[in-house]
Design an enzyme around this catalytic site. Structure first.
Site, PDB file in Angstrom:
ATOM      1  N   ARG A 183      39.372  -4.631  -4.078  1.00 20.50           N
ATOM      2  CA  ARG A 183      39.775  -4.369  -2.686  1.00 20.50           C
ATOM      3  C   ARG A 183      38.601  -4.583  -1.739  1.00 20.50           C
ATOM      4  O   ARG A 183      38.763  -5.118  -0.641  1.00 20.50           O
ATOM      5  CB  ARG A 183      40.336  -2.949  -2.554  1.00 20.50           C
ATOM      6  CG  ARG A 183      41.737  -2.842  -3.148  1.00 20.50           C
ATOM      7  CD  ARG A 183      42.129  -1.415  -3.484  1.00 20.50           C
ATOM      8  NE  ARG A 183      42.125  -0.541  -2.345  1.00 20.50           N
ATOM      9  CZ  ARG A 183      41.826   0.768  -2.406  1.00 20.50           C
ATOM     10  NH1 ARG A 183      41.506   1.336  -3.553  1.00 20.50           N
ATOM     11  NH2 ARG A 183      41.845   1.490  -1.328  1.00 20.50           N
ATOM     12  N   LYS A 239      39.292   5.326   8.054  1.00 18.84           N
ATOM     13  CA  LYS A 239      40.137   4.876   9.174  1.00 18.84           C
ATOM     14  C   LYS A 239      41.530   5.490   9.135  1.00 18.84           C
ATOM     15  O   LYS A 239      42.114   5.743  10.184  1.00 18.84           O
ATOM     16  CB  LYS A 239      40.166   3.358   9.316  1.00 18.84           C
ATOM     17  CG  LYS A 239      40.689   2.595   8.139  1.00 18.84           C
ATOM     18  CD  LYS A 239      40.539   1.111   8.420  1.00 18.84           C
ATOM     19  CE  LYS A 239      41.136   0.237   7.326  1.00 18.84           C
ATOM     20  NZ  LYS A 239      41.019   0.718   5.950  1.00 18.84           N
ATOM     21  N   ARG A 246      44.521  -7.536   8.687  1.00 17.83           N
ATOM     22  CA  ARG A 246      43.573  -7.555   7.576  1.00 17.83           C
ATOM     23  C   ARG A 246      42.933  -8.934   7.411  1.00 17.83           C
ATOM     24  O   ARG A 246      42.056  -9.101   6.586  1.00 17.83           O
ATOM     25  CB  ARG A 246      44.312  -7.312   6.284  1.00 17.83           C
ATOM     26  CG  ARG A 246      44.471  -5.954   5.661  1.00 17.83           C
ATOM     27  CD  ARG A 246      43.310  -5.105   5.428  1.00 17.83           C
ATOM     28  NE  ARG A 246      43.367  -4.367   4.206  1.00 17.83           N
ATOM     29  CZ  ARG A 246      43.948  -3.188   4.038  1.00 17.83           C
ATOM     30  NH1 ARG A 246      44.566  -2.592   5.026  1.00 17.83           N
ATOM     31  NH2 ARG A 246      43.908  -2.589   2.877  1.00 17.83           N
ATOM     32  N   ARG A 288      38.778  10.279  -4.118  1.00 14.68           N
ATOM     33  CA  ARG A 288      40.139  10.407  -3.599  1.00 14.68           C
ATOM     34  C   ARG A 288      41.168  10.276  -4.717  1.00 14.68           C
ATOM     35  O   ARG A 288      42.148  11.009  -4.759  1.00 14.68           O
ATOM     36  CB  ARG A 288      40.342   9.318  -2.533  1.00 14.68           C
ATOM     37  CG  ARG A 288      41.594   9.445  -1.745  1.00 14.68           C
ATOM     38  CD  ARG A 288      41.609   8.469  -0.603  1.00 14.68           C
ATOM     39  NE  ARG A 288      41.732   7.091  -1.057  1.00 14.68           N
ATOM     40  CZ  ARG A 288      41.867   6.057  -0.233  1.00 14.68           C
ATOM     41  NH1 ARG A 288      41.869   6.244   1.062  1.00 14.68           N
ATOM     42  NH2 ARG A 288      41.987   4.826  -0.697  1.00 14.68           N
ATOM     43  N   ARG A 342      43.503   7.858  -5.584  1.00 13.22           N
ATOM     44  CA  ARG A 342      44.841   7.290  -5.447  1.00 13.22           C
ATOM     45  C   ARG A 342      45.052   6.304  -6.603  1.00 13.22           C
ATOM     46  O   ARG A 342      44.078   5.917  -7.249  1.00 13.22           O
ATOM     47  CB  ARG A 342      44.885   6.543  -4.093  1.00 13.22           C
ATOM     48  CG  ARG A 342      46.192   6.619  -3.382  1.00 13.22           C
ATOM     49  CD  ARG A 342      46.043   6.133  -1.964  1.00 13.22           C
ATOM     50  NE  ARG A 342      45.680   4.719  -1.884  1.00 13.22           N
ATOM     51  CZ  ARG A 342      45.318   4.110  -0.756  1.00 13.22           C
ATOM     52  NH1 ARG A 342      45.258   4.786   0.367  1.00 13.22           N
ATOM     53  NH2 ARG A 342      45.011   2.835  -0.759  1.00 13.22           N
TER      54      ARG A 342
END
Ligand code: AMP
Length: 197
Positions: free
Chosen positions: A143, A14, A91, A130, A132
Site C-alpha cells: 500500500r 487522515k 488517489r 491498528r 485492520r
C-alpha cells in the site's frame, strides 16, 4: 460549498482527522476506503470486485472509485451540506482530473488539498498497531508503494494549482487536529462560510 481533499500516507491519520474536522464544521466525510469496506461487508457485486485488490494492497479500479464518488457527491445530504471532506480520494492523477470534471459540471472546484506529512517509519508503526485486515506487514508495504508511485504525484499537482497545504501529522490526534483547524481558520478564513456546530 467547500471541498477539501485529504492527502497523506496510509496511517497518517487522515481518516481520523477528516472525521473530526467534518464533525466540528458539520461537513460530510466521504471516505472511499470506508465505502469500499462496506461494499465488501455487504458482499455486493462492487465489494466482490474490490475485495481481492484491497487485500493485496493494490488500488481498486478508477472506474469503481470515480463512480462511487460521483454518485455520493450527488446525494442530498452532500448537496445540502456546507462542505465535503474527501478522504482517500483522489488517489492518482486520473481520479484527481475526474474529480475536477465532476465538480466543474456544477461550477465548483476544490477549495484546498491538505497533505498530512508523517514519516514512513511512523505510519508503518501506527498501521501495525491498528491491525485492520489489510494492516499486515506485507500488505502495508504494498500500500505504501502504491502511495509513492500513484498518489505522491498529486502533491505536486495540487501545489502547482496553488491548492496545497502541508500539515505536520506527527504528534497526538489533538495536536494534529489543532494544526488543521488553525490552518483552515487562518488561511482559508475568507472563503469559509460554514458555521461551527
Ligand atoms: P484506505 O482506507 O483509504 O486506506 O483504503 C483501503 C483500500 O481501499 C486501499 O488500499 C485501496 O485498495 C482501496 N481504495 C480506497 N480508496 C481508493 C481510491 N481512491 N482508489 C483506488 N483504491 C482505493
Amino acid at each position: 460549498m467547500l471541498y477539501f481533499v485529504f492527502l497523506g500516507r496510509q496511517g497518517s491519520g487522515k481518516g481520523t482527522q477528516s472525521a473530526l474536522i467534518a464533525q466540528k464544521y458539520g461537513c460530510v466525510h466521504v471516505s472511499t476506503g470506508d465505502m469500499l469496506r462496506s461494499a465488501v461487508a455487504a458482499r455486493s457485486e462492487l465489494g466482490l470486485q474490490a475485495e481481492a485488490l484491497m487485500l493485496s494492497g493494490k488500488l481498486v479500479s478508477d472506474d469503481i472509485t470515480i463512480g462511487i464518488v460521483a454518485e455520493r457527491l450527488q446525494e442530498e445530504d452532500v448537496i445540502n451540506s456546507p462542505g465535503v471532506l474527501l478522504d482517500g480520494f483522489p488517489r492518482n492523477l486520473k481520479q484527481a482530473k475526474a474529480l475536477e470534471t465532476i465538480l466543474s459540471v456544477h461550477d465548483k472546484r476544490i477549495t484546498a488539498a491538505l497533505d498530512l506529512e508523517v514519516p514512513v517509519e511512523t505510519v508503518t508503526e501506527r498501521l501495525l498497531q491498528r491491525g485492520r485486515s489489510d494492516d499486515t506487514e506485507r500488505i502495508i508495504d504494498q500500500r505504501l508503494a502504491e502511495y509513492e508511485t500513484q498518489t505522491l504525484p498529486l502533491i505536486d499537482w495540487y501545489r502547482q494549482e496553488g491548492l496545497l497545504f502541508t500539515i505536520n501529522g506527527s504528534g497526538t490526534v489533538e495536536e494534529v487536529f489543532d494544526r488543521i483547524v488553525q490552518m483552515i481558520e487562518s488561511t482559508l478564513s475568507k472563503s469559509l462560510s460554514w458555521a461551527e456546530v
